[in-house]
Design an enzyme around this catalytic site. Sequence first.
Site, PDB file in Angstrom:
ATOM      1  CG  HIS A  39      -1.862  -1.158   1.258  1.00  0.00           C
ATOM      2  ND1 HIS A  39      -3.088  -1.144   0.627  1.00  0.00           N
ATOM      3  CD2 HIS A  39      -1.762  -2.386   1.834  1.00  0.00           C
ATOM      4  CE1 HIS A  39      -3.701  -2.307   0.811  1.00  0.00           C
ATOM      5  NE2 HIS A  39      -2.911  -3.078   1.548  1.00  0.00           N
ATOM      6  CG  LEU A  40       3.368   2.009  -2.871  1.00  0.00           C
ATOM      7  CD1 LEU A  40       4.049   2.177  -4.219  1.00  0.00           C
ATOM      8  CD2 LEU A  40       4.406   1.875  -1.760  1.00  0.00           C
ATOM      9  NE  ARG A  41      -1.992   3.411   3.485  1.00  0.00           N
ATOM     10  CZ  ARG A  41      -2.759   2.337   3.649  1.00  0.00           C
ATOM     11  NH1 ARG A  41      -3.615   1.988   2.691  1.00  0.00           N
ATOM     12  NH2 ARG A  41      -2.679   1.613   4.741  1.00  0.00           N
ATOM     13  CG  HIS A  96      -4.041 -10.569   3.640  1.00  0.00           C
ATOM     14  ND1 HIS A  96      -5.300 -11.115   3.544  1.00  0.00           N
ATOM     15  CD2 HIS A  96      -4.173  -9.261   3.287  1.00  0.00           C
ATOM     16  CE1 HIS A  96      -6.155 -10.191   3.161  1.00  0.00           C
ATOM     17  NE2 HIS A  96      -5.499  -9.060   2.992  1.00  0.00           N
ATOM     18  CG  ASP A 130      -1.450  -6.268   3.965  1.00  0.00           C
ATOM     19  OD1 ASP A 130      -1.701  -5.258   3.275  1.00  0.00           O
ATOM     20  OD2 ASP A 130      -2.290  -6.784   4.732  1.00  0.00           O
ATOM     21  CG  HIS A 158      -2.673   2.975   8.895  1.00  0.00           C
ATOM     22  ND1 HIS A 158      -3.616   3.366   7.972  1.00  0.00           N
ATOM     23  CD2 HIS A 158      -2.718   1.617   8.926  1.00  0.00           C
ATOM     24  CE1 HIS A 158      -4.213   2.291   7.459  1.00  0.00           C
ATOM     25  NE2 HIS A 158      -3.680   1.225   8.025  1.00  0.00           N
ATOM     26  N   PRO A 175      -6.484  -0.769  10.519  1.00  0.00           N
ATOM     27  CG  PRO A 175      -7.604  -2.316   9.166  1.00  0.00           C
ATOM     28  CD  PRO A 175      -7.745  -0.945   9.773  1.00  0.00           C
ATOM     29  N   GLY A 176      -3.319  -2.391   9.948  1.00  0.00           N
ATOM     30  CA  GLY A 176      -2.175  -2.425   9.057  1.00  0.00           C
ATOM     31  C   GLY A 176      -0.888  -2.038   9.754  1.00  0.00           C
TER      32      GLY A 176
END
Length: 433
Positions: free
Chosen positions: A58-60, A230, A303, A307, A321-322
């Site tokens: 996840h590179l956002r 996952h 994954d 955040h 979550p993460g």
Amino acid sequence: MTVLIKNVRRYGEGDPVDVLLGDGEIRAIGAELSADDAEVIDGTGRILLPGLVDLHTHLREPGREDTETIESGSAAAALGGYTAVFAMANTSPVADSVVVTDHVWRRGREVGLVDVYPVGAVTVGLAGKQLAEMGTMAAGEARVRMFSDDGYCVHDPLIMRRALEYANSLGVLIAQHAEEPRLTQGAVAHEGPTASRLGLAGWPRAAEESIVARDALLARDAGARVHICHASTAGTVELLKWAKGQGISITAEVTPHHLLLDDSRLETYDAVNKVNPPLREASDAAALRQALAEGIVDCVATDHAPHAEQDKCCEFAAARPGMLGLETALSIIVQTMVRPGLLDWRGVARVMSENPARIAGLDDQGRPLEVGEPANLVLIDPEATWTVRAQELASISENTPYEAMTLPARVTATFLRGTVTARDGRTAGRVGR
């Protein structure tokens, strides 16, 4: 650029050799090589592997550049030994159109530290109701080859069946976030004794396993490939084993944190340990480690989920979550798989480079360490140890569960098409922090 790596062991095996890189490929392998114009890197005591490939990052960007950008995430990836990453679609706006996926692709090329492959959304807005324009994204500049609503399950069986049929005709892959949402409403932790004692709403294993079983059957009937994101339970392992035994084209990934950590970490209510799917019991982690060693689970995917502080420093149920994973993944695999003897270094190459590249259909990643092959490589010091400090990581966010933990092995250099992108803890043209 020409680079000469001296006295390195390929896959950690045999006698040390010299490896000459030039024109984007491995130009020579042998003893006492020389090149007048080469940058020389001492590989004594080091191991050379194909560059790592992450199917789940996840590179956002676009939308949450306050937590990560393609630039900072690429830096974290290069420092972690990665030469290719797949950026998930749950951005803002969602990567459900060729406009967004091509933007992510171009931005990754501009940064140039790793190959950034955008993952397209399966459904419009990740809403699970209408298929996205997968064909348009696959035909765009980014040539999108994997689609996922990760963060959400494609829970409607008819939508999932149509997605698999469509993907089959396009020659692309559907990656499923396996979670039956009707079983996880309000859930924040693995359903078990720990959650009960702590008063946390439980997340049953069946929420994952029921979707894995359903999608294996849908893939069978569609003659399509499906990839399970996952995997987190021992039951999922058994279902994967069954499905593969039936000749179903199914693959699966496991995260480093599901191999190392378990729900005992929740005792402090620290939301850094909140992930989706949740940390399970120690028995699940053990089953996943064995499954990865045996090839039932095909590969490791981080994954990586940055955040902001306000999204983690709050009550457990309200937290996002993460957790971060790109810079620590290799060390976690060494700790959980190599040190106990479950994998050797060729095995590490298989689950962190070769298999992910094969699953995604990349023909220039995860290649053998032979003359003429692309010089996408990682150099590792297997005897090094390092202590994780969130403020020293390249990611903008700091939500690592490994803070102050001492881990084995360290990436000392990463090469993308023969160019050094990271070396000794710094990236080329240092980005991120």
